[in-house]
Scaffold this active site. Structure first.
Site, mmCIF file in Angstrom:
data_model
loop_
_atom_site.group_PDB
_atom_site.id
_atom_site.type_symbol
_atom_site.label_atom_id
_atom_site.label_comp_id
_atom_site.label_asym_id
_atom_site.label_seq_id
_atom_site.Cartn_x
_atom_site.Cartn_y
_atom_site.Cartn_z
ATOM 1 N N LYS A 54 0.723 -1.151 0.174
ATOM 2 C CA LYS A 54 0.473 -0.053 0.158
ATOM 3 C C LYS A 54 0.982 1.241 0.134
ATOM 4 C CE LYS A 54 -3.288 -2.642 2.450
ATOM 5 N NZ LYS A 54 -4.170 -3.096 3.732
ATOM 6 N N GLN A 98 -5.008 -2.540 9.825
ATOM 7 C CA GLN A 98 -4.650 -4.202 9.580
ATOM 8 C C GLN A 98 -4.588 -4.433 10.038
ATOM 9 O OE1 GLN A 98 -2.943 -3.307 6.017
ATOM 10 N NE2 GLN A 98 -3.432 -5.510 6.320
ATOM 11 N N ASP A 121 -11.283 1.259 3.072
ATOM 12 C CA ASP A 121 -11.620 -0.216 2.997
ATOM 13 C C ASP A 121 -13.021 -0.885 2.560
ATOM 14 O OD1 ASP A 121 -9.311 -2.044 2.615
ATOM 15 O OD2 ASP A 121 -9.589 -2.166 4.808
#
Ligand code: NAD
Length: 280
Positions: A54, A98, A121
C-alpha cells in the site's frame, strides 16, 4: 491428439497499470493531495507485506500516507482513541486498520469506530449496507478490485451464475453483495457445503476466498469458466499461494487470475480509488 488450451490470464498488475492514468487525473483534480492513515498493531509478517504494498503504491501515485505502528499489546481503548483522533483530523481523508488485529482487540468494534466517510476499505456496516443496496461511494476494496479486473477484460457479471467459495463477513459476503448488485445469480459456499464440485460446476464465474491452498482443482472447473482466486496464503517454500491449483486449472478454464499478481494489485488500486472518491 490432445490439445491443451491455455486460459486468458487476468493480470492484475497489467490491468492496474492501464488504469493508473485515470486515477492520476482524478487526483490532479482534487483541491488537496489525499492522506491515508494506516494503523498497525504488532508486526505480523503478512501485515507488513500488505502495508508495504500500500505504501509503495501511495508513493507511485503521489498520495500521502501515515503509518501508525503500535505495539501488539496496545489496548482496545487506545486503538479506538487513535481512530477517533484521525476521524476528526481534517488533513486525513482515509483510515485503514490493518487486519487481523490481536485477539484482545475487538476488530468489529474498531472497524465500526472508523468514520464511514474515511473508511477506504469499505468495511464499516454503513458502507457494507450501501454495497448491498448497490449504492454508496466506497465498496470493499477487494470487491471493487475484482469488479474492475473483470470489467477491464469485458467479463460481465450480469446474468451470470457466480459461485463464491468463502462466506466471511469481511471478504466472501461483501464480494457476494457486489456480484448481486451487478445482477449476477450468486451461490455462496463455505466449509459446510456438502458438494463443492457440484456448486462450482454450475458456475460461469468461480470466486474463491477460502484461504485454503489447492482447494480448487480440475474437478471443480469446466471449459470457458472464469476463475478468480482471492486466497492468499504465505508458504515458506513457495511464497504467496492462492486457493486454486493454478497450473492444472489454467489448462481447462477460459480465464484465471494468478496469485500473486491477480486480485492483490487490484485490491490495492481499488483502495486508493476509494480514497480518491472520499476526498472529493
Ligand atoms: P476466513 O477464514 O475468515 O473465511 C474463510 C471462508 O472460507 C469461510 O467462510 C470458510 O467456511 C470458507 N472455507 C474455508 N475452507 C473451505 C473449504 N475447504 N471448503 C469450502 N469453504 C471453505 O478468511 P477471509 O478473511 O475471508 O479470507 C479468505 C482468503 O482471502 C484468505 O486467504 C485471505 O488472505 C484472502 N484475502 C485476500 C484479499 C485480496 O485482496 N486478495 C483480501 C482479503 C482477504
Amino acid at each position: 491428439m490432445l490439445i491443451s488450451m491455455s486460459a486468458t490470464i487476468l493480470d492484475g498488475r497489467a490491468t492496474r497499470a492501464t488504469l493508473i492514468p485515470g486515477l492520476l487525473e482524478k487526483i490532479a483534480a482534487l483541491t488537496q493531495t489525499p492522506t491515508l492513515v494506516i494503523i498497525q498493531l504488532g508486526d505480523r509478517p503478512d501485515s507488513r507485506a500488505f502495508i508495504k504494498a500500500k505504501k509503495s503504491f501511495a508513493k507511485e501515485i503521489g498520495v500521502k500516507e501515515k503509518h501508525i505502528k503500535m505495539p501488539e499489546a496496545t489496548s482496545e481503548e487506545e486503538v479506538l482513541q487513535v481512530v477517533q483522533a484521525y476521524n476528526t483530523d481534517p488533513t486525513v481523508q482515509g483510515i485503514i486498520v490493518q487486519l487481523p488485529l490481536p485477539t484482545h482487540v475487538d476488530a468489529d468494534k474498531v472497524i465500526e469506530a472508523i468514520d464511514p466517510k474515511k473508511d477506504v476499505d469499505g468495511l464499516t456496516s454503513f458502507n457494507m449496507k450501501a454495497l448491498a443496496d448497490g449504492q454508496g461511494t466506497v465498496m470493499l476494496a477487494t470487491a471493487r478490485g475484482i469488479r474492475e479486473l473483470l470489467d477491464h477484460h469485458s467479463i460481465s457479471l450480469a446474468g451470470k451464475v457466480v459461485t463464491i467459495i468463502g462466506r466471511s463477513k469481511l471478504v466472501g459476503q461483501p464480494i457476494a453483495a457486489m456480484c448481486r448488485a451487478a445482477k449476477a445469480e450468486v451461490i455462496v459456499c463455505d466449509r459446510t457445503t456438502a458438494d463443492l464440485v457440484k456448486e462450482t460446476q454450475k458456475a460461469d464465474i468461480v470466486i474463491v476466498a477460502a484461504g485454503h491452498p489447492g482447494l480448487v482443482t480440475v474437478e471443480h472447473v469446466k471449459p470457458g469458466q472464469v476463475i478468480v482466486d482471492v486466497g492468499i496464503t504465505r508458504s515458506a517454500d513457495s511464497g504467496l499461494v492462492g486457493d486454486v491449483d493454478f497450473d492444472a486449472v489454467k489448462d481447462v478454464v477460459g480465464a484465471i487470475t494468478p496469485v500473486p499478481g491477480g486480485v492483490g494489485p487490484m485490491t490495492v488500486f481499488a483502495l486508493f480509488e476509494n480514497l480518491v472518491d472520499l476526498s472529493v
